[in-house]
Motif scaffolding. Structure first.
Motif, PDB file in Angstrom:
ATOM      1  N   ARG A  39      62.444  81.877 -37.947  1.00 55.51           N
ATOM      2  CA  ARG A  39      62.299  82.841 -36.854  1.00 55.51           C
ATOM      3  C   ARG A  39      62.206  82.160 -35.499  1.00 55.51           C
ATOM      4  N   ASP A  40      61.448  81.061 -35.428  1.00 58.77           N
ATOM      5  CA  ASP A  40      61.301  80.355 -34.162  1.00 58.77           C
ATOM      6  C   ASP A  40      62.631  79.755 -33.711  1.00 58.77           C
ATOM      7  N   ASP A  41      63.388  79.217 -34.651  1.00 59.62           N
ATOM      8  CA  ASP A  41      64.711  78.670 -34.319  1.00 59.62           C
ATOM      9  C   ASP A  41      65.634  79.762 -33.792  1.00 59.62           C
ATOM     10  N   PHE A  42      65.539  80.953 -34.384  1.00 58.64           N
ATOM     11  CA  PHE A  42      66.352  82.075 -33.933  1.00 58.64           C
ATOM     12  C   PHE A  42      65.986  82.443 -32.493  1.00 58.64           C
ATOM     13  N   ASP A  43      64.679  82.565 -32.222  1.00 55.79           N
ATOM     14  CA  ASP A  43      64.240  82.935 -30.879  1.00 55.79           C
ATOM     15  C   ASP A  43      64.601  81.860 -29.855  1.00 55.79           C
ATOM     16  N   LYS A  44      64.535  80.597 -30.256  1.00 55.97           N
ATOM     17  CA  LYS A  44      64.899  79.503 -29.364  1.00 55.97           C
ATOM     18  C   LYS A  44      66.387  79.559 -29.020  1.00 55.97           C
ATOM     19  N   ALA A  45      67.223  79.787 -30.015  1.00 55.89           N
ATOM     20  CA  ALA A  45      68.663  79.904 -29.781  1.00 55.89           C
ATOM     21  C   ALA A  45      68.983  81.152 -28.963  1.00 55.89           C
ATOM     22  N   ALA A  46      68.254  82.235 -29.198  1.00 56.76           N
ATOM     23  CA  ALA A  46      68.457  83.456 -28.415  1.00 56.76           C
ATOM     24  C   ALA A  46      68.081  83.227 -26.955  1.00 56.76           C
ATOM     25  N   ALA A  47      67.048  82.439 -26.718  1.00 60.07           N
ATOM     26  CA  ALA A  47      66.643  82.119 -25.347  1.00 60.07           C
ATOM     27  C   ALA A  47      67.724  81.304 -24.647  1.00 60.07           C
ATOM     28  N   GLU A  48      68.280  80.332 -25.347  1.00 57.88           N
ATOM     29  CA  GLU A  48      69.349  79.530 -24.768  1.00 57.88           C
ATOM     30  C   GLU A  48      70.567  80.399 -24.461  1.00 57.88           C
ATOM     31  N   GLU A  49      70.883  81.309 -25.363  1.00 57.81           N
ATOM     32  CA  GLU A  49      72.017  82.211 -25.118  1.00 57.81           C
ATOM     33  C   GLU A  49      71.757  83.088 -23.902  1.00 57.81           C
ATOM     34  N   TRP A  50      70.544  83.614 -23.785  1.00 56.80           N
ATOM     35  CA  TRP A  50      70.204  84.488 -22.667  1.00 56.80           C
ATOM     36  C   TRP A  50      70.385  83.748 -21.345  1.00 56.80           C
ATOM     37  N   VAL A  51      69.873  82.524 -21.284  1.00 58.11           N
ATOM     38  CA  VAL A  51      69.970  81.732 -20.055  1.00 58.11           C
ATOM     39  C   VAL A  51      71.426  81.426 -19.725  1.00 58.11           C
ATOM     40  N   CYS A  52      72.176  80.965 -20.709  1.00 60.54           N
ATOM     41  CA  CYS A  52      73.582  80.612 -20.458  1.00 60.54           C
ATOM     42  C   CYS A  52      74.396  81.826 -20.030  1.00 60.54           C
ATOM     43  N   ARG A  53      74.127  82.971 -20.636  1.00 63.59           N
ATOM     44  CA  ARG A  53      74.845  84.192 -20.264  1.00 63.59           C
ATOM     45  C   ARG A  53      74.478  84.624 -18.846  1.00 63.59           C
ATOM     46  N   ALA A  54      73.189  84.516 -18.495  1.00 63.77           N
ATOM     47  CA  ALA A  54      72.746  84.910 -17.155  1.00 63.77           C
ATOM     48  C   ALA A  54      73.326  84.000 -16.081  1.00 63.77           C
ATOM     49  N   LEU A  55      73.474  82.730 -16.396  1.00 65.74           N
ATOM     50  CA  LEU A  55      73.969  81.774 -15.405  1.00 65.74           C
ATOM     51  C   LEU A  55      75.489  81.715 -15.335  1.00 65.74           C
ATOM     52  N   ALA A  56      76.149  81.992 -16.441  1.00 65.09           N
ATOM     53  CA  ALA A  56      77.613  81.902 -16.465  1.00 65.09           C
ATOM     54  C   ALA A  56      78.259  82.918 -15.529  1.00 65.09           C
ATOM     55  N   THR A  57      77.621  84.051 -15.339  1.00 67.07           N
ATOM     56  CA  THR A  57      78.191  85.097 -14.494  1.00 67.07           C
ATOM     57  C   THR A  57      77.756  84.974 -13.036  1.00 67.07           C
ATOM     58  N   ALA A  58      76.860  84.032 -12.739  1.00 66.75           N
ATOM     59  CA  ALA A  58      76.352  83.885 -11.375  1.00 66.75           C
ATOM     60  C   ALA A  58      77.350  83.122 -10.509  1.00 66.75           C
ATOM     61  N   ASP A  59      77.530  83.598  -9.283  1.00 63.74           N
ATOM     62  CA  ASP A  59      78.433  82.932  -8.339  1.00 63.74           C
ATOM     63  C   ASP A  59      77.816  81.672  -7.745  1.00 63.74           C
ATOM     64  N   CYS A  60      76.518  81.518  -7.896  1.00 63.26           N
ATOM     65  CA  CYS A  60      75.834  80.395  -7.261  1.00 63.26           C
ATOM     66  C   CYS A  60      76.120  79.053  -7.930  1.00 63.26           C
ATOM     67  N   VAL A  61      76.855  79.031  -9.028  1.00 64.28           N
ATOM     68  CA  VAL A  61      77.172  77.782  -9.721  1.00 64.28           C
ATOM     69  C   VAL A  61      77.989  76.854  -8.824  1.00 64.28           C
ATOM     70  N   ASN A  62      78.683  77.404  -7.852  1.00 63.43           N
ATOM     71  CA  ASN A  62      79.524  76.587  -6.967  1.00 63.43           C
ATOM     72  C   ASN A  62      78.719  75.681  -6.044  1.00 63.43           C
ATOM     73  N   ASP A  63      77.467  76.018  -5.786  1.00 65.61           N
ATOM     74  CA  ASP A  63      76.641  75.252  -4.862  1.00 65.61           C
ATOM     75  C   ASP A  63      75.367  74.794  -5.566  1.00 65.61           C
ATOM     76  N   GLN A  64      75.077  73.518  -5.532  1.00 67.96           N
ATOM     77  CA  GLN A  64      73.934  72.953  -6.244  1.00 67.96           C
ATOM     78  C   GLN A  64      72.607  73.540  -5.751  1.00 67.96           C
ATOM     79  N   ALA A  65      72.433  73.660  -4.455  1.00 65.80           N
ATOM     80  CA  ALA A  65      71.188  74.193  -3.905  1.00 65.80           C
ATOM     81  C   ALA A  65      71.004  75.663  -4.284  1.00 65.80           C
ATOM     82  N   ALA A  66      72.061  76.436  -4.208  1.00 68.33           N
ATOM     83  CA  ALA A  66      71.984  77.849  -4.577  1.00 68.33           C
ATOM     84  C   ALA A  66      71.719  78.004  -6.069  1.00 68.33           C
TER      85      ALA A  66
END
Length: 119
Positions: A39-66
């Protein structure tokens, strides 16, 4: 943010996020097959997926400070909405841990070249 030794590579960061997202999906499926004790491994992987999904759609990836500012804003969030989890508190703890790691990677501009599935 960095000492100028190497420039910010937004394409590399996006590729890293895409690969980590795919790996987290595979890790969730593997943990789900292992059952109750994973269960903990599942939640850990789900957390990583959530973060990657939230950041992949962000336009701020183009600028390091943003990008760093967006990460800090996500760390400061009180809740991270997700479904299908085993333990919401554990999930939120894993999300914050993963985000803090990304803040360090972003600040140092290191680690995004490591695209292997297991890190």
């Amino acid at each position: 943010m960095t000492d100028g030794s190497k420039p910010w590579d937004a394409a590399l960061v996006r590729r890293w996020l895409e690969r980590r997202h795919a790996a987290s999906r595979l890790d969730q499926a593997a943990a789900d097959r292992r059952g109750y004790e994973a269960r903990d491994d599942f939640d850990k992987a789900a957390a990583e997926e959530w973060v990657c999904r939230a950041l992949a759609t962000a336009d701020c990836v183009n600028d390091q400070a943003a990008f760093a500012a967006w990460l800090k804003q996500l760390v400061a969030q009180e809740e991270y909405p997700a479904t299908g989890l085993h333990d919401d508190i554990r999930f939120e703890r894993h999300v914050r841990t993963y985000l803090r790691g990304l803040v360090k990677m972003t600040k140092a501009n290191e680690g995004f070249e490591k695209t292997l599935r297991h890190q």
